[in-house]
Design a protein around this motif. Structure first.
Motif, PDB file in Angstrom:
ATOM      1  N   GLU A  48       0.794  -1.217   0.000  1.00 52.88           N
ATOM      2  CA  GLU A  48       0.000   0.000   0.000  1.00 52.88           C
ATOM      3  C   GLU A  48       0.832   1.276   0.000  1.00 52.88           C
ATOM      4  O   GLU A  48       0.306   2.345  -0.302  1.00 52.88           O
ATOM      5  CB  GLU A  48      -0.944   0.001   1.209  1.00 52.88           C
ATOM      6  N   LEU A  49       2.092   1.197   0.344  1.00 56.69           N
ATOM      7  CA  LEU A  49       2.933   2.391   0.378  1.00 56.69           C
ATOM      8  C   LEU A  49       3.407   2.741  -1.030  1.00 56.69           C
ATOM      9  O   LEU A  49       3.685   1.866  -1.848  1.00 56.69           O
ATOM     10  CB  LEU A  49       4.145   2.168   1.282  1.00 56.69           C
ATOM     11  N   SER A  50       3.534   4.043  -1.300  1.00 56.39           N
ATOM     12  CA  SER A  50       4.086   4.495  -2.567  1.00 56.39           C
ATOM     13  C   SER A  50       5.600   4.315  -2.579  1.00 56.39           C
ATOM     14  O   SER A  50       6.235   4.131  -1.531  1.00 56.39           O
ATOM     15  CB  SER A  50       3.727   5.967  -2.803  1.00 56.39           C
ATOM     16  N   ALA A  51       6.169   4.383  -3.780  1.00 57.12           N
ATOM     17  CA  ALA A  51       7.621   4.258  -3.894  1.00 57.12           C
ATOM     18  C   ALA A  51       8.321   5.390  -3.152  1.00 57.12           C
ATOM     19  O   ALA A  51       9.380   5.191  -2.540  1.00 57.12           O
ATOM     20  CB  ALA A  51       8.032   4.251  -5.367  1.00 57.12           C
ATOM     21  N   THR A  52       7.733   6.584  -3.185  1.00 56.34           N
ATOM     22  CA  THR A  52       8.332   7.705  -2.462  1.00 56.34           C
ATOM     23  C   THR A  52       8.334   7.450  -0.964  1.00 56.34           C
ATOM     24  O   THR A  52       9.337   7.694  -0.276  1.00 56.34           O
ATOM     25  CB  THR A  52       7.564   8.999  -2.775  1.00 56.34           C
ATOM     26  N   ALA A  53       7.226   6.959  -0.430  1.00 65.13           N
ATOM     27  CA  ALA A  53       7.157   6.694   1.006  1.00 65.13           C
ATOM     28  C   ALA A  53       8.144   5.611   1.419  1.00 65.13           C
ATOM     29  O   ALA A  53       8.807   5.721   2.459  1.00 65.13           O
ATOM     30  CB  ALA A  53       5.724   6.283   1.386  1.00 65.13           C
ATOM     31  N   ILE A  54       8.274   4.545   0.610  1.00 71.44           N
ATOM     32  CA  ILE A  54       9.223   3.476   0.941  1.00 71.44           C
ATOM     33  C   ILE A  54      10.648   4.019   0.921  1.00 71.44           C
ATOM     34  O   ILE A  54      11.456   3.729   1.820  1.00 71.44           O
ATOM     35  CB  ILE A  54       9.069   2.309  -0.047  1.00 71.44           C
ATOM     36  N   ALA A  67      19.170  13.384  13.539  1.00 72.19           N
ATOM     37  CA  ALA A  67      19.236  14.003  12.217  1.00 72.19           C
ATOM     38  C   ALA A  67      17.885  14.622  11.866  1.00 72.19           C
ATOM     39  O   ALA A  67      16.837  14.068  12.200  1.00 72.19           O
ATOM     40  CB  ALA A  67      19.628  12.964  11.169  1.00 72.19           C
ATOM     41  N   PRO A  68      17.870  15.787  11.219  1.00 72.35           N
ATOM     42  CA  PRO A  68      16.586  16.416  10.866  1.00 72.35           C
ATOM     43  C   PRO A  68      15.882  15.632   9.767  1.00 72.35           C
ATOM     44  O   PRO A  68      16.502  15.262   8.759  1.00 72.35           O
ATOM     45  CB  PRO A  68      17.011  17.807  10.382  1.00 72.35           C
ATOM     46  N   VAL A  69      14.599  15.380   9.961  1.00 71.71           N
ATOM     47  CA  VAL A  69      13.819  14.623   8.976  1.00 71.71           C
ATOM     48  C   VAL A  69      12.495  15.324   8.690  1.00 71.71           C
ATOM     49  O   VAL A  69      11.523  14.683   8.294  1.00 71.71           O
ATOM     50  CB  VAL A  69      13.566  13.176   9.447  1.00 71.71           C
ATOM     51  N   GLY A  70      12.447  16.640   8.899  1.00 73.70           N
ATOM     52  CA  GLY A  70      11.233  17.382   8.587  1.00 73.70           C
ATOM     53  C   GLY A  70      11.066  17.549   7.095  1.00 73.70           C
ATOM     54  O   GLY A  70      11.932  17.165   6.284  1.00 73.70           O
ATOM     55  N   ILE A  71       9.964  18.149   6.697  1.00 67.89           N
ATOM     56  CA  ILE A  71       9.664  18.307   5.279  1.00 67.89           C
ATOM     57  C   ILE A  71      10.719  19.168   4.596  1.00 67.89           C
ATOM     58  O   ILE A  71      11.195  18.838   3.500  1.00 67.89           O
ATOM     59  CB  ILE A  71       8.264  18.934   5.112  1.00 67.89           C
ATOM     60  N   ARG A  72      11.129  20.254   5.259  1.00 63.70           N
ATOM     61  CA  ARG A  72      12.123  21.121   4.626  1.00 63.70           C
ATOM     62  C   ARG A  72      13.458  20.410   4.454  1.00 63.70           C
ATOM     63  O   ARG A  72      14.138  20.582   3.437  1.00 63.70           O
ATOM     64  CB  ARG A  72      12.283  22.397   5.455  1.00 63.70           C
ATOM     65  N   ALA A  73      13.855  19.603   5.432  1.00 63.73           N
ATOM     66  CA  ALA A  73      15.117  18.873   5.310  1.00 63.73           C
ATOM     67  C   ALA A  73      15.043  17.844   4.183  1.00 63.73           C
ATOM     68  O   ALA A  73      16.008  17.656   3.431  1.00 63.73           O
ATOM     69  CB  ALA A  73      15.455  18.188   6.636  1.00 63.73           C
ATOM     70  N   LEU A  74      13.903  17.157   4.042  1.00 61.59           N
ATOM     71  CA  LEU A  74      13.762  16.158   2.980  1.00 61.59           C
ATOM     72  C   LEU A  74      13.708  16.815   1.609  1.00 61.59           C
ATOM     73  O   LEU A  74      14.275  16.291   0.644  1.00 61.59           O
ATOM     74  CB  LEU A  74      12.509  15.328   3.225  1.00 61.59           C
ATOM     75  N   VAL A  75      13.027  17.951   1.504  1.00 61.02           N
ATOM     76  CA  VAL A  75      12.962  18.643   0.216  1.00 61.02           C
ATOM     77  C   VAL A  75      14.345  19.145  -0.200  1.00 61.02           C
ATOM     78  O   VAL A  75      14.689  19.152  -1.393  1.00 61.02           O
ATOM     79  CB  VAL A  75      11.950  19.806   0.301  1.00 61.02           C
ATOM     80  N   ALA A  76      15.150  19.567   0.779  1.00 58.08           N
ATOM     81  CA  ALA A  76      16.510  20.001   0.462  1.00 58.08           C
ATOM     82  C   ALA A  76      17.399  18.835   0.039  1.00 58.08           C
ATOM     83  O   ALA A  76      18.386  19.030  -0.671  1.00 58.08           O
ATOM     84  CB  ALA A  76      17.123  20.717   1.666  1.00 58.08           C
ATOM     85  N   ARG A  77      17.055  17.621   0.452  1.00 59.53           N
ATOM     86  CA  ARG A  77      17.883  16.444   0.149  1.00 59.53           C
ATOM     87  C   ARG A  77      17.470  15.749  -1.150  1.00 59.53           C
ATOM     88  O   ARG A  77      18.312  15.233  -1.889  1.00 59.53           O
ATOM     89  CB  ARG A  77      17.791  15.457   1.322  1.00 59.53           C
ATOM     90  N   PHE A  78      16.162  15.747  -1.473  1.00 57.81           N
ATOM     91  CA  PHE A  78      15.663  14.994  -2.615  1.00 57.81           C
ATOM     92  C   PHE A  78      14.976  15.926  -3.614  1.00 57.81           C
ATOM     93  O   PHE A  78      14.552  17.031  -3.254  1.00 57.81           O
ATOM     94  CB  PHE A  78      14.658  13.922  -2.141  1.00 57.81           C
ATOM     95  N   PRO A  79      14.853  15.492  -4.868  1.00 48.21           N
ATOM     96  CA  PRO A  79      14.227  16.357  -5.878  1.00 48.21           C
ATOM     97  C   PRO A  79      12.716  16.463  -5.748  1.00 48.21           C
ATOM     98  O   PRO A  79      12.117  17.367  -6.325  1.00 48.21           O
ATOM     99  CB  PRO A  79      14.613  15.687  -7.206  1.00 48.21           C
ATOM    100  N   GLU A  80      12.072  15.554  -4.998  1.00 50.22           N
ATOM    101  CA  GLU A  80      10.627  15.648  -4.837  1.00 50.22           C
ATOM    102  C   GLU A  80      10.267  16.921  -4.078  1.00 50.22           C
ATOM    103  O   GLU A  80      10.998  17.370  -3.220  1.00 50.22           O
ATOM    104  CB  GLU A  80      10.079  14.429  -4.080  1.00 50.22           C
ATOM    105  N   GLY A  81       9.125  17.480  -4.409  1.00 53.58           N
ATOM    106  CA  GLY A  81       8.691  18.722  -3.791  1.00 53.58           C
ATOM    107  C   GLY A  81       8.042  18.516  -2.443  1.00 53.58           C
ATOM    108  O   GLY A  81       7.907  17.396  -1.931  1.00 53.58           O
ATOM    109  N   GLU A  82       7.590  19.637  -1.863  1.00 49.90           N
ATOM    110  CA  GLU A  82       7.022  19.614  -0.520  1.00 49.90           C
ATOM    111  C   GLU A  82       5.737  18.796  -0.462  1.00 49.90           C
ATOM    112  O   GLU A  82       5.493  18.083   0.514  1.00 49.90           O
ATOM    113  CB  GLU A  82       6.746  21.053  -0.068  1.00 49.90           C
ATOM    114  N   ILE A  83       4.925  18.873  -1.518  1.00 49.03           N
ATOM    115  CA  ILE A  83       3.641  18.167  -1.500  1.00 49.03           C
ATOM    116  C   ILE A  83       3.872  16.659  -1.465  1.00 49.03           C
ATOM    117  O   ILE A  83       3.246  15.928  -0.681  1.00 49.03           O
ATOM    118  CB  ILE A  83       2.794  18.578  -2.716  1.00 49.03           C
ATOM    119  N   ARG A  84       4.775  16.148  -2.305  1.00 47.35           N
ATOM    120  CA  ARG A  84       5.019  14.708  -2.335  1.00 47.35           C
ATOM    121  C   ARG A  84       5.676  14.227  -1.054  1.00 47.35           C
ATOM    122  O   ARG A  84       5.369  13.140  -0.545  1.00 47.35           O
ATOM    123  CB  ARG A  84       5.896  14.355  -3.551  1.00 47.35           C
ATOM    124  N   MET A  85       6.583  15.035  -0.488  1.00 42.35           N
ATOM    125  CA  MET A  85       7.222  14.635   0.758  1.00 42.35           C
ATOM    126  C   MET A  85       6.219  14.612   1.908  1.00 42.35           C
ATOM    127  O   MET A  85       6.213  13.707   2.744  1.00 42.35           O
ATOM    128  CB  MET A  85       8.383  15.588   1.084  1.00 42.35           C
TER     129      MET A  85
END
Length: 283
Positions: A48-54, A67-85
């Protein structure tokens, strides 16, 4: 001349080990001695999980403590945007791989902690620990931010006071911006003094509605508490009065010259400036 056998296996195919499937993936594994993370197949092969979530879950499990794992930290690390994260984090919370809670330190400061589970929780009905309280989807930021308001019963309430005539109507109309903002009558009465403070400081009603409804957190558990926080945290200073509108001077209407029949603009009929004034006899 020797006969050729086209069906004979080639030199390259002769290296394939016995038992190798005819198609699909073939694993070429090298044992890791350092810098590796053990991730369960229940996550990597989740139905049931998406590839992004996995991918986000595996990345979070590989990080060190703190380690920071908030939305802003993930968006800075990966090309996916804030909505997908944001959607991926909600998926992991829904399936028990992630838990984000607010906890109060001994100093009284409230901080957000993220708990990553390498094996999912038993289910959504599991009661939360007694010393933690749920928090909104977005992380709180140092400065007042519409996306960082708390959603508990301890949210600040506006100071009681006189109610502006348009405050109640403004609050009742917020549902047109977002259906989740359909407020109970008691919430409208409680929030009306806060809206009155904005209107009495010269804020435009449309600007007040936009400040209250823009970028609402997901999920929105307590709409009235979010609005109460924004009314107090984002209260503007006393705004200068808008300049009075200057009267609009319209051009003179067109007239037909009595002397040359040309059209010209003038407040009343007569002659254009190129024609001499009429003589006394002509008049």
């Amino acid at each position: 001349m020797a006969l050729q056998h086209p069906s004979a296996p080639s030199r390259a195919s002769s290296r394939v080990r016995a038992g190798t499937p005819r198609s699909g993936v073939t694993h070429v594994n090298t044992p890791h001695a350092t810098h590796f993370t053990v991730v369960g197949n229940h996550l990597l092969q989740h139905r049931e999980l998406s590839a992004t979530a996995i991918g986000v879950a595996a990345y979070i499990q590989s990080l060190p403590e703190g380690a920071p794992v908030g939305i802003r930290a993930l968006v800075a690390r990966f090309p996916e945007g804030e909505i997908r994260m944001s959607s991926a984090l909600r998926e992991l919370e829904r399936h028990g791989y992630l838990e984000r809670r607010r906890e109060r330190l001994e100093t009284g400061r409230v901080v957000t902690r993220t708990y990553s589970y390498n094996k999912p929780l038993s289910g959504p009905d599991e009661p939360p620990p007694p010393d933690r309280e749920p928090v909104p989807d977005r992380e709180p930021v140092p400065a007042p931010d519409p996306q960082a308001e708390p959603q508990g019963s301890a949210d600040p309430e506006p100071e009681p006071g006189p109610v502006h005539p348009g405050a109640t109507a403004l609050l009742a109309g917020l549902r047109r911006h977002d259906p989740r903002l359909l407020l109970a009558e008691r919430d409208v009465r409680r929030l009306a003094p806060g809206v009155s403070a904005w209107l009495e400081r010269g804020a435009d009603p449309e600007a007040v509605a936009l400040a209250l409804t823009a970028n609402l957190p997901e999920p929105l558990r307590s709409p009235a508490s979010v609005l109460a926080y924004r009314l107090k945290a984002l209260l503007p200073p006393h705004l200068p009065a808008a300049p009075s509108a200057r009267p609009i001077r319209r051009p003179d209407p067109f007239q037909t010259c009595d002397g040359c029949d040309r059209a010209f603009r003038a407040p009343r009929p007569g002659r254009c400036r190129d024609c001499p004034p009429p003589t006394a006899a002509a008049a």
